[in-house]
Design an enzyme around this catalytic site. Structure first.
Site, PDB file in Angstrom:
ATOM      1  N   GLY A   1       0.838  -1.195   0.000  1.00  0.00           N
ATOM      2  CA  GLY A   1       0.000   0.000   0.000  1.00  0.00           C
ATOM      3  C   GLY A   1       0.873   1.244   0.000  1.00  0.00           C
ATOM      4  N   CYS A   2       0.422   2.290   0.644  1.00  0.00           N
ATOM      5  CA  CYS A   2       1.150   3.564   0.671  1.00  0.00           C
ATOM      6  C   CYS A   2       2.587   3.373   1.137  1.00  0.00           C
ATOM      7  CB  CYS A   2       0.434   4.541   1.594  1.00  0.00           C
ATOM      8  SG  CYS A   2       1.333   6.085   1.833  1.00  0.00           S
ATOM      9  N   PHE A   3       3.539   3.779   0.294  1.00  0.00           N
ATOM     10  CA  PHE A   3       4.944   3.557   0.662  1.00  0.00           C
ATOM     11  C   PHE A   3       5.392   4.398   1.852  1.00  0.00           C
ATOM     12  CE2 PHE A   3       5.794   5.854  -3.670  1.00  0.00           C
ATOM     13  CZ  PHE A   3       5.292   7.059  -3.200  1.00  0.00           C
TER      14      PHE A   3
ATOM     15  N   TYR B   1      -2.725  11.214   8.102  1.00  0.00           N
ATOM     16  CA  TYR B   1      -3.058  10.340   6.969  1.00  0.00           C
ATOM     17  C   TYR B   1      -3.225   8.897   7.438  1.00  0.00           C
ATOM     18  CZ  TYR B   1      -2.160   6.971   3.344  1.00  0.00           C
ATOM     19  OH  TYR B   1      -2.244   5.867   2.552  1.00  0.00           O
TER      20      TYR B   1
ATOM     21  N   CYS C   1       3.976   4.545   4.599  1.00  0.00           N
ATOM     22  CA  CYS C   1       3.715   3.743   5.795  1.00  0.00           C
ATOM     23  C   CYS C   1       4.582   2.488   5.879  1.00  0.00           C
ATOM     24  CB  CYS C   1       2.244   3.327   5.832  1.00  0.00           C
ATOM     25  SG  CYS C   1       1.093   4.724   5.927  1.00  0.00           S
TER      26      CYS C   1
END
Length: 199
Positions: free
Chosen positions: A34-36, A179, A38
């Site tokens: 997913g979101c890099f 976020y 994180c």
């Protein structure tokens, strides 16, 4: 250390200073979760990890931009490249951290980020890495008792993301925490894995 400076120290102290041996076992691993933003922190916390780099991999577009990847259609996933000292941390340990920080049951993306560009995947770089990745996937399936949709695939070209994405959690801690909270990442990780810390 400057050679002349070292010689002066030897003359003054009468001692030869032992230099820290440099490891020759530096490797890289690539994970999509997913979101890099994180995916950098849990690996950065591991002793033996030298650096993490956010980027893109697994697609067909050369030198993709964030706008292209996030819009979908490039085939790339947001990934993190982990540079590590294999004498201090093993690939198996990296896999443990990876699994604990993804939802391996979600085929539509990760958490609030939807689409193939946010899929979870392990990009192996050798037959041994493939063996370890597949074995760990089977262990996760047995632990969770459900089909695991995380892909295990050969490493492809890694493209570093734009500079403003690198170490985002350190440079923009308030925005990052907001976020992560709004995305429901930690809440879902606890649902999947229990209340143990996600590294």
């Amino acid at each position: 250390m400057n050679r002349l400076f070292a010689l002066i120290l030897i003359l003054i102290t009468g001692q030869v200073l032992a230099q820290e041996p440099q490891s020759q076992n530096i490797r890289t691993a690539i994970f999509a979760g997913g979101c890099f933003w994180c995916m950098e922190p849990p690996f950065d916390q591991l002793d033996g990890v030298l650096e993490t780099t956010s980027g893109y991999s697994g697609g067909h577009v050369k030198n993709p931009t964030y706008d292209q990847v996030s819009a979908g259609g490039t085939g790339h996933a947001e990934v993190v490249q982990v540079k590590y000292d294999a004498d201090k941390v093993s690939y198996a340990q990296l896999l443990d951290v990876f699994w604990r920080n993804v939802d391996p049951l979600d085929a539509g993306g990760q958490f609030c980020d939807r689409g193939d560009q946010y899929r979870s995947a392990i990009f192996y770089g050798s037959p041994e890495e493939k063996r370890l990745a597949e074995a760990s996937k089977q262990q996760v399936a047995a632990k969770l008792g459900k089909p695991i949709v995380t892909e295990v695939q050969p490493a492809a070209t890694f493209y570093p993301a734009e500079q403003y994405h690198q170490n985002y959690y350190q440079r923009n801690p308030v925005r990052y925490k907001y976020y992560r909270y709004r995305c429901g990442r930690d809440q879902r990780l606890e649902e999947v894995w229990g209340s143990a810390p996600a590294h």
